[in-house]
Design a protein around this motif. Structure first.
Motif, PDB file in Angstrom:
ATOM      1  N   ILE A 168       0.856  -1.179   0.000  1.00 43.57           N
ATOM      2  CA  ILE A 168       0.000   0.000   0.000  1.00 43.57           C
ATOM      3  C   ILE A 168       0.894   1.232   0.000  1.00 43.57           C
ATOM      4  O   ILE A 168       1.604   1.495   0.972  1.00 43.57           O
ATOM      5  CB  ILE A 168      -0.933   0.028   1.228  1.00 43.57           C
ATOM      6  CG1 ILE A 168      -1.804  -1.230   1.262  1.00 43.57           C
ATOM      7  CG2 ILE A 168      -1.789   1.297   1.228  1.00 43.57           C
ATOM      8  CD1 ILE A 168      -2.636  -1.365   2.521  1.00 43.57           C
ATOM      9  N   GLY A 187       0.947   4.538   2.900  1.00 47.39           N
ATOM     10  CA  GLY A 187       0.259   3.818   3.964  1.00 47.39           C
ATOM     11  C   GLY A 187       0.542   4.318   5.363  1.00 47.39           C
ATOM     12  O   GLY A 187       0.161   3.663   6.330  1.00 47.39           O
ATOM     13  N   SER A 188       1.170   5.471   5.482  1.00 49.51           N
ATOM     14  CA  SER A 188       1.528   5.970   6.810  1.00 49.51           C
ATOM     15  C   SER A 188       0.477   6.897   7.405  1.00 49.51           C
ATOM     16  O   SER A 188       0.563   7.280   8.568  1.00 49.51           O
ATOM     17  CB  SER A 188       2.871   6.711   6.756  1.00 49.51           C
ATOM     18  OG  SER A 188       2.788   7.863   5.923  1.00 49.51           O
ATOM     19  N   GLY A 239      -4.550   5.374   3.402  1.00 50.41           N
ATOM     20  CA  GLY A 239      -3.579   4.300   3.302  1.00 50.41           C
ATOM     21  C   GLY A 239      -3.345   3.605   4.622  1.00 50.41           C
ATOM     22  O   GLY A 239      -3.235   2.372   4.692  1.00 50.41           O
ATOM     23  N   ALA A 288      -4.191  -0.250   5.474  1.00 48.49           N
ATOM     24  CA  ALA A 288      -3.170  -1.161   5.982  1.00 48.49           C
ATOM     25  C   ALA A 288      -3.666  -1.909   7.217  1.00 48.49           C
ATOM     26  O   ALA A 288      -3.506  -3.134   7.334  1.00 48.49           O
ATOM     27  CB  ALA A 288      -1.895  -0.382   6.306  1.00 48.49           C
ATOM     28  N   CYS A 306      -6.519  -4.380   6.243  1.00 47.22           N
ATOM     29  CA  CYS A 306      -5.992  -5.564   5.548  1.00 47.22           C
ATOM     30  C   CYS A 306      -5.326  -6.516   6.542  1.00 47.22           C
ATOM     31  O   CYS A 306      -5.504  -7.741   6.471  1.00 47.22           O
ATOM     32  CB  CYS A 306      -4.996  -5.139   4.469  1.00 47.22           C
ATOM     33  SG  CYS A 306      -5.750  -4.421   2.994  1.00 47.22           S
ATOM     34  N   VAL A 356       1.411  -6.871   5.288  1.00 47.11           N
ATOM     35  CA  VAL A 356       1.347  -5.531   4.716  1.00 47.11           C
ATOM     36  C   VAL A 356       2.739  -4.930   4.565  1.00 47.11           C
ATOM     37  O   VAL A 356       3.536  -4.928   5.511  1.00 47.11           O
ATOM     38  CB  VAL A 356       0.488  -4.596   5.594  1.00 47.11           C
ATOM     39  CG1 VAL A 356       0.491  -3.175   5.015  1.00 47.11           C
ATOM     40  CG2 VAL A 356      -0.939  -5.117   5.717  1.00 47.11           C
ATOM     41  N   LEU A 401       3.848  -1.234   3.700  1.00 50.51           N
ATOM     42  CA  LEU A 401       3.323   0.113   3.478  1.00 50.51           C
ATOM     43  C   LEU A 401       4.485   1.053   3.208  1.00 50.51           C
ATOM     44  O   LEU A 401       5.601   0.845   3.678  1.00 50.51           O
ATOM     45  CB  LEU A 401       2.492   0.575   4.667  1.00 50.51           C
ATOM     46  CG  LEU A 401       3.185   0.677   6.026  1.00 50.51           C
ATOM     47  CD1 LEU A 401       3.688   2.096   6.287  1.00 50.51           C
ATOM     48  CD2 LEU A 401       2.232   0.260   7.155  1.00 50.51           C
ATOM     49  N   ILE A 426      -0.422  -2.430  13.866  1.00 47.23           N
ATOM     50  CA  ILE A 426      -0.687  -3.738  13.255  1.00 47.23           C
ATOM     51  C   ILE A 426      -0.070  -4.851  14.104  1.00 47.23           C
ATOM     52  O   ILE A 426      -0.704  -5.882  14.365  1.00 47.23           O
ATOM     53  CB  ILE A 426      -0.160  -3.768  11.817  1.00 47.23           C
ATOM     54  CG1 ILE A 426      -1.031  -2.873  10.928  1.00 47.23           C
ATOM     55  CG2 ILE A 426      -0.111  -5.195  11.269  1.00 47.23           C
ATOM     56  CD1 ILE A 426      -0.501  -2.677   9.529  1.00 47.23           C
ATOM     57  N   ALA A 486       3.728  -6.255   9.544  1.00 45.47           N
ATOM     58  CA  ALA A 486       3.847  -5.207   8.539  1.00 45.47           C
ATOM     59  C   ALA A 486       5.273  -4.690   8.490  1.00 45.47           C
ATOM     60  O   ALA A 486       6.014  -4.765   9.471  1.00 45.47           O
ATOM     61  CB  ALA A 486       2.883  -4.057   8.838  1.00 45.47           C
TER      62      ALA A 486
END
Length: 247
Positions: free
Chosen positions: A6, A9-10, A14, A18, A21, A28, A30, A46, A53
Motif C-alpha cells: 500500500i 500507507g503511513s 492508506g 493497511a 488488511c 502488509v 506500506l 498492526i 507489517a
C-alpha cells in the motif's frame, strides 16, 4: 498468507487500509515518503493486533528510484514472510492542491501528474515481476472525476486518467489472472488538501445522501474487502465510496 503493498500507507486512507488488511490476515508492506514515525506507528498498531507489517520509504514522484524500491520489496518479502511474490498492489499515495486553473503553475501541474498518474503507471510496471499470478491491482481515484469541483482540475484530470489506466491494466494483465480495479472516495475526513474546516464539512455533508462526510475507515474496509477472494470476479471496475455524494 496474502501480502499487500500500500503506497502512502503511513496516514489517512492508506493507514486505514493497511490496518484493515492486516485485520483480515494479510501481510502488509506500506510506504511513506518523509514521515518515518507515522509509518512506524501504523506498523506498531498492526503488530499490537497480532499482524505483521513492514514500512519502506518511497517517493512516488521519483520513478528513477522504482528499481531500487523493487529490490527493497524483494528483500522484505524474503526476510519477513519467506516469500518471493506479493498478491496485491494498492496505488494510494497522493496529495491535493486547491487552486483555480487560472492560477495553477506548471510545476504544480507536473507534480500532481507525477504522483497521481505517471507514478502508478511506472511503479506497477516495475513491480509486475513480483506480483503473483491471480493477484490484484487497486488504484485510488476520486469522486472528483464525476463531480466537477472548482479548484481541483489537474488532480481530478489525472485521477480520471488513472480510472482509464485501470481498465487497460485489467485488459493487459488478464492473461496472468491479475485483476485491476479502482475506487473513487468522496469527501473524507483526512489531511488531504489541508483537511476540512467545520463550514466546508457541513456543506459536504449536506450534499451527501447519508448526511456526513466519510471517515478513513469507510474506505479502508472497502479496500480490504475488494482485495479478498470474496470479490474475485470484480474486475475493471471503478467503485465510488462516497455515501451518495451529489446524486
Amino acid at each position: 498468507m496474502s501480502i499487500v503493498i500500500i503506497t502512502g500507507g503511513s496516514r489517512g486512507l492508506g493507514a486505514s487500509a493497511a490496518i484493515q488488511c492486516a485485520r483480515r490476515g494479510m501481510g502488509v508492506i506500506l510506504t511513506y515518503n518523509t514521515n518515518p514515525p507515522a509509518a512506524a506507528k501504523v506498523v506498531g498498531a498492526i503488530a499490537d493486533e497480532g499482524g505483521k507489517a513492514v514500512a519502506l520509504q518511497l517517493d512516488v514522484r521519483d520513478s528513477a528510484a522504482f528499481p531500487a524500491f523493487r529490490d527493497a520489496v524483494r528483500h522484505a518479502l524474503s526476510a519477513t514472510w519467506g516469500a518471493d511474490r506479493f498478491d496485491a498492489l494498492v496505488n494510494n499515495a497522493g496529495y491535493g492542491l486547491f487552486r483555480p486553473m487560472a492560477e495553477v503553475s506548471e510545476d504544480e501541474f507536473d507534480g500532481l501528474f507525477r504522483v497521481h498518474l505517471k507514478g502508478p503507471f511506472f511503479l506497477t510496471q516495475a513491480l509486475l515481476p513480483l506480483i503473483a499470478d491471480g493477484g490484484h491491482i487497486l488504484n485510488v481515484a476520486s469522486a472528483t472525476t464525476r463531480v466537477a469541483t472548482t479548484g481541483v482540475a489537474p488532480y481530478a484530470a489525472f485521477k480520471g486518467g488513472l480510472e482509464v489506466l485501470t481498465r487497460y491494466m485489467a485488459k493487459e494483465f488478464g492473461e496472468r489472472r491479475i485483476r485491476a480495479n479502482s475506487i473513487a472516495p468522496g469527501p473524507i475526513r483526512t489531511e488531504l488538501g489541508g483537511g476540512l474546516n467545520d463550514e466546508f464539512e457541513a456543506l459536504l455533508a449536506s450534499q451527501t445522501a447519508l448526511g456526513r462526510v466519510g471517515e478513513p475507515e469507510d474506505v479502508g474496509c472497502l479496500v480490504a474487502g475488494l482485495l479478498s477472494d470474496d470479490h474475485r470476479w470484480v474486475n475493471a471496475q471503478n467503485i465510488e465510496v462516497a455515501g451518495g455524494y451529489i446524486i
